[in-house]
Design a protein around this motif. Structure first.
Motif, mmCIF file in Angstrom:
data_model
loop_
_atom_site.group_PDB
_atom_site.id
_atom_site.type_symbol
_atom_site.label_atom_id
_atom_site.label_comp_id
_atom_site.label_asym_id
_atom_site.label_seq_id
_atom_site.Cartn_x
_atom_site.Cartn_y
_atom_site.Cartn_z
ATOM 1 N N GLY A 380 1.756 -2.115 -2.162
ATOM 2 C CA GLY A 380 1.735 -0.896 -2.969
ATOM 3 C C GLY A 380 3.169 -0.457 -3.223
ATOM 4 O O GLY A 380 4.123 -1.217 -2.954
ATOM 5 N N SER A 381 3.333 0.766 -3.680
ATOM 6 C CA SER A 381 4.682 1.260 -3.992
ATOM 7 C C SER A 381 5.586 1.206 -2.764
ATOM 8 O O SER A 381 6.774 0.897 -2.852
ATOM 9 C CB SER A 381 4.599 2.701 -4.483
ATOM 10 O OG SER A 381 3.833 2.767 -5.648
ATOM 11 N N HIS A 382 5.005 1.532 -1.598
ATOM 12 C CA HIS A 382 5.815 1.540 -0.373
ATOM 13 C C HIS A 382 6.361 0.144 -0.062
ATOM 14 O O HIS A 382 7.418 -0.005 0.510
ATOM 15 C CB HIS A 382 4.961 2.049 0.799
ATOM 16 C CG HIS A 382 3.833 1.141 1.091
ATOM 17 N ND1 HIS A 382 2.676 1.121 0.346
ATOM 18 C CD2 HIS A 382 3.705 0.146 2.002
ATOM 19 C CE1 HIS A 382 1.882 0.166 0.803
ATOM 20 N NE2 HIS A 382 2.481 -0.429 1.802
ATOM 21 N N SER A 405 -0.124 -10.947 -2.235
ATOM 22 C CA SER A 405 0.000 -9.486 -2.387
ATOM 23 C C SER A 405 -1.335 -8.798 -2.123
ATOM 24 O O SER A 405 -1.850 -8.052 -2.964
ATOM 25 C CB SER A 405 0.544 -9.111 -3.772
ATOM 26 O OG SER A 405 1.877 -9.515 -3.891
ATOM 27 N N MET A 407 -3.691 -6.192 -0.105
ATOM 28 C CA MET A 407 -3.686 -4.991 0.742
ATOM 29 C C MET A 407 -4.353 -5.292 2.081
ATOM 30 O O MET A 407 -5.066 -6.290 2.219
ATOM 31 C CB MET A 407 -4.438 -3.848 0.053
ATOM 32 C CG MET A 407 -3.707 -3.262 -1.144
ATOM 33 S SD MET A 407 -4.781 -2.150 -2.071
ATOM 34 C CE MET A 407 -4.893 -0.752 -0.944
ATOM 35 N N ASP A 432 -1.361 5.140 2.139
ATOM 36 C CA ASP A 432 -2.589 5.741 2.678
ATOM 37 C C ASP A 432 -3.833 5.000 2.177
ATOM 38 O O ASP A 432 -4.870 5.010 2.844
ATOM 39 C CB ASP A 432 -2.676 7.252 2.383
ATOM 40 C CG ASP A 432 -2.296 7.637 0.966
ATOM 41 O OD1 ASP A 432 -2.009 6.751 0.145
ATOM 42 O OD2 ASP A 432 -2.277 8.856 0.679
ATOM 43 N N GLY A 433 -3.728 4.303 1.043
ATOM 44 C CA GLY A 433 -4.849 3.484 0.590
ATOM 45 C C GLY A 433 -5.065 2.304 1.516
ATOM 46 O O GLY A 433 -6.158 2.082 2.039
ATOM 47 N N GLY A 434 -4.015 1.555 1.743
ATOM 48 C CA GLY A 434 -4.110 0.376 2.622
ATOM 49 C C GLY A 434 -4.482 0.759 4.044
ATOM 50 O O GLY A 434 -5.268 0.072 4.703
ATOM 51 N N ASP A 459 0.309 9.697 -0.306
ATOM 52 C CA ASP A 459 0.435 10.284 -1.640
ATOM 53 C C ASP A 459 -0.920 10.491 -2.303
ATOM 54 O O ASP A 459 -1.006 10.815 -3.490
ATOM 55 C CB ASP A 459 1.348 9.431 -2.540
ATOM 56 C CG ASP A 459 0.931 7.984 -2.569
ATOM 57 O OD1 ASP A 459 -0.245 7.703 -2.256
ATOM 58 O OD2 ASP A 459 1.766 7.130 -2.900
ATOM 59 N N SER A 461 -3.059 8.524 -3.373
ATOM 60 C CA SER A 461 -3.398 7.686 -4.532
ATOM 61 C C SER A 461 -3.030 6.224 -4.270
ATOM 62 O O SER A 461 -2.241 5.919 -3.377
ATOM 63 C CB SER A 461 -2.641 8.173 -5.774
ATOM 64 O OG SER A 461 -1.280 7.822 -5.675
ATOM 65 N N TYR A 462 -3.636 5.378 -5.072
ATOM 66 C CA TYR A 462 -3.175 3.989 -5.167
ATOM 67 C C TYR A 462 -1.981 4.033 -6.115
ATOM 68 O O TYR A 462 -2.073 3.697 -7.292
ATOM 69 C CB TYR A 462 -4.287 3.090 -5.706
ATOM 70 C CG TYR A 462 -5.491 2.997 -4.806
ATOM 71 C CD1 TYR A 462 -5.374 2.447 -3.522
ATOM 72 C CD2 TYR A 462 -6.743 3.432 -5.206
ATOM 73 C CE1 TYR A 462 -6.473 2.356 -2.679
ATOM 74 C CE2 TYR A 462 -7.850 3.346 -4.364
ATOM 75 C CZ TYR A 462 -7.697 2.807 -3.100
ATOM 76 O OH TYR A 462 -8.782 2.728 -2.270
ATOM 77 N N SER A 463 -0.856 4.461 -5.581
ATOM 78 C CA SER A 463 0.210 4.919 -6.485
ATOM 79 C C SER A 463 0.783 3.794 -7.333
ATOM 80 O O SER A 463 1.173 4.017 -8.476
ATOM 81 C CB SER A 463 1.296 5.640 -5.694
ATOM 82 O OG SER A 463 2.119 4.729 -5.052
ATOM 83 N N LEU A 464 0.835 2.585 -6.789
ATOM 84 C CA LEU A 464 1.398 1.497 -7.603
ATOM 85 C C LEU A 464 0.530 1.276 -8.850
ATOM 86 O O LEU A 464 1.038 0.994 -9.937
ATOM 87 C CB LEU A 464 1.472 0.203 -6.780
ATOM 88 C CG LEU A 464 2.260 -0.924 -7.434
ATOM 89 C CD1 LEU A 464 3.717 -0.547 -7.629
ATOM 90 C CD2 LEU A 464 2.177 -2.200 -6.617
#
Ligand SMILES: Cc1ncc(C[n+]2csc(CCOP(=O)(O)OP(=O)(O)O)c2C)c(N)n1
Length: 535
Positions: A380-382, A405, A407, A432-434, A459, A461-464
């Motif tokens: 993800g974004s992180h 890639s 999760m 937080d999604g993963g 965040d 969300s699945y921000s990516l």
């Protein structure tokens, strides 16, 4: 007389494997018991996919195949993620599942799946263990996943076959020449060194790109070469730490992490790209096929791919020859501007209240964790943040799923890493999604004595994917989710948790957890829009 299960267990124990990971079902109990009797521990996890990921990371760090054991049907079906990950991320994994006995009537369809057909395309070897084949199948499965590129093997053992006697106790076989061994290296290392020296002598902006195909055993050599010659160097995420990323000649991480625009700028500006073990499996765009790359590979890449006109060459011999030679030129920081802009991205702070600037998370943790700390990320974004900006200093200290890639990698990888290297602090940085995909493994970590720090970038969300929606000019749709309290999740699994938006508190809590050798989960609220400024 030995049973087939006992013979299987003995071969695994004889290969130096002290633990397997898994989740049982009735059909695999005989094998589990045989493993116990052979002195091989069973790390009980809460999902087979997590067990497979933990096993592969554990194996790679120990220089041996990771082993995951599951039941048939649903347990075996849950192996798709770790087998795919082992295949695309070059991680050595042997998966053993139960299967229905061959002599069951065809009408017995309960839990019958075409497992070999499904897994053959993502494994290097798939076979049945029987009383007749155990002496060949198990050693071969163990061997092929350690042939580079590392990958997966898959074996089935039915509960009936597990009990069958074998005539003789099989011996651990030597490497099987038909076991998918790495193709011969036709390239002459001395000649390659001369060629490379000539090319570098003519280059004013060379960039060495180190990828997944480098053996960590060659870390000292490649460090010495790029240091002695003061060569600009970039790495792909999965080999972060192969060179010290705090040194002046480190340009950045290529392959689609944060600040990829800057990395692509450097790639385009370079007049010589040296792909040292570079495997495009880690690259999410096509520059590897469009830019002229001088490939230096010692094994084929994932999928058996070797770029045209590339002869495989022994990296150790080549690096020794290069180290012995004088550098043909000097290249005084040709990517200085890119390096500066890369650093600035982290300090372009947001003033949003109630959240932490993502760059501060990296900097706060880096300030207190020792350089040998193993960092794992989820996807993800992180991952983009840590992949680009975590300053790795030592080989094999950074783990992410980057070929697949997938999760739900980070937390499971942390368990495998901590069990393989109990004396080294481990940090899992996850979204937080993963986290909500496999947080229950925190209980596993506590139970098996594998404490590590988890930082959850919260965040909501699945921000990516949210960023990707915005990038495609689509409205935000079904990418936000409600909160699950990270701290309570941790506590429910028997692990301490805290939430903070204060970098100093984050740093001191992480430091204390390492000193006390305790697990700790730290929820850190972030603003998903801030990632856009860093990327
Ligand atoms: C198993 C799996 N499902 C879906 C995806 C697609 N995907 C990539 S990143 C991502 C979002 C991850 O969200 P989170 O874990 O919260 O991390 P963040 O992006 O917010 O940092 C998704 C859904 C994936 N890579 N793997």
């Amino acid at each position: 007389m030995n049973s087939t299960a006992a013979a299987t267990a003995k071969l695994i124990a004889d290969a130096g494997i002290e633990r397997v990971f898994g989740l049982p079902g009735g059909e695999v109990l005989v094998l589990m018991d045989a493993l116990r009797a052979a002195g091989v521990d069973f790390v009980l996890m809460r999902h087979e996919a997590n067990a497979g990921i933990a096993a592969a990371v554990h194996g790679k760090l120990r220089g041996q195949p990771g082993v995951v054991v599951t039941t048939l049907g649903p347990g075996a079906a849950n192996l798709m993620l770790p087998l795919s990950n082992a295949f695309l991320d070059q991680e050595p994994l042997l998966a053993i599942s139960a299967q229905l006995p061959d002599d069951f009537p065809a009408s017995h369809t309960h839990q019958r799946l075409p497992l070999h057909d499904v897994y053959r395309p993502v494994t290097k070897y798939a076979a049945k263990i029987t009383a007749d084949t155990v002496g060949e199948a198990v050693p071969r499965a163990l061997t092929v996943c350690m042939n580079r590129p590392f990958g997966a093997s898959y074996l089935t053992l039915s509960a009936r076959e597990a009990l069958k006697p074998v005539d003789a106790v099989p011996k651990r076989a030597a490497a099987d020449p038909n076991g998918g061994a790495t193709p011969a290296r036709q390239g002459d290392a001395g000649e390659k060194a001369r060629e490379l020296r000539d090319l570098l002598g003519k280059a004013s902006r060379p960039l060495v790109l180190i990828g997944l195909g480098i053996d960590p055993a060659n870390a000292t050599r490649i460090r010495r070469w790029v240091k002695d010659w003061d060569l600009p160097v970039a790495v792909t995420p999965k080999v972060k730490g192969i060179v010290d990323e705090t040194r002046g000649n480190f340009v950045g991480v290529v392959g689609g992490m944060a600040a990829d625009d800057l990395m692509c700028e450097a790639l385009k500006a370079a007049d010589l790209l040296i792909g040292f073990g570079l495997d495009p499996v880690e690259i999410d765009s096509t520059w590897h096929a469009e830019l002229p790359i001088h490939w230096i590979l010692e094994a084929e890449n994932v999928g058996g791919i070797v770029p045209p006109a590339t002869q495989l060459v022994d990296h150790a011999q080549l690096l020794d020859a290069l180290i012995r030679a004088q550098p043909p030129s000097t290249w005084p920081a040709p990517f200085r501007e890119v390096q500066q802009k890369r650093c600035e991205r982290l300090s372009d702070r947001s003033g949003a209240p109630g959240v932490m600037w993502p760059g501060d998370i990296v900097q706060a943790l880096d300030a207190v964790l020792p350089p040998e700390t193993i960092v794992t990320t989820d996807v993800g974004s992180h991952k983009y943040l840590f992949g680009q900006f975590w300053p790795s200093r030592e080989p094999q200290t950074f783990w992410m799923s980057n070929g697949l890639s997938g999760m739900a990698y980070g937390l499971s990888a942390a368990i495998g890493a901590k069990l393989a290297r109990p004396d080294v602090p481990v940090l899992a940085a996850v979204g937080d999604g993963g986290f909500s995909m496999n947080a229950q493994e925190l209980e596993t970590a506590e139970r098996v004595g594998a404490p590590f720090i988890t930082v959850v970038l919260e965040d909501g969300s699945y921000s990516l994917i949210k960023l990707a929606q915005a990038g495609k000019k689509l409205g935000t749709y079904r990418v936000d989710f409600g909160p699950i309290d990270t701290v309570k999740m941790a506590e429910a699994c028997g692990v301490d948790g805290l939430r903070t938006v204060n970098p100093d508190q984050l740093a001191s809590a992480a430091k204390r957890a390492v000193e006390r050798r305790r697990s700790l989960v730290i929820g850190v609220p972030v603003n998903d829009a801030d990632y856009r400024r860093i990327f």
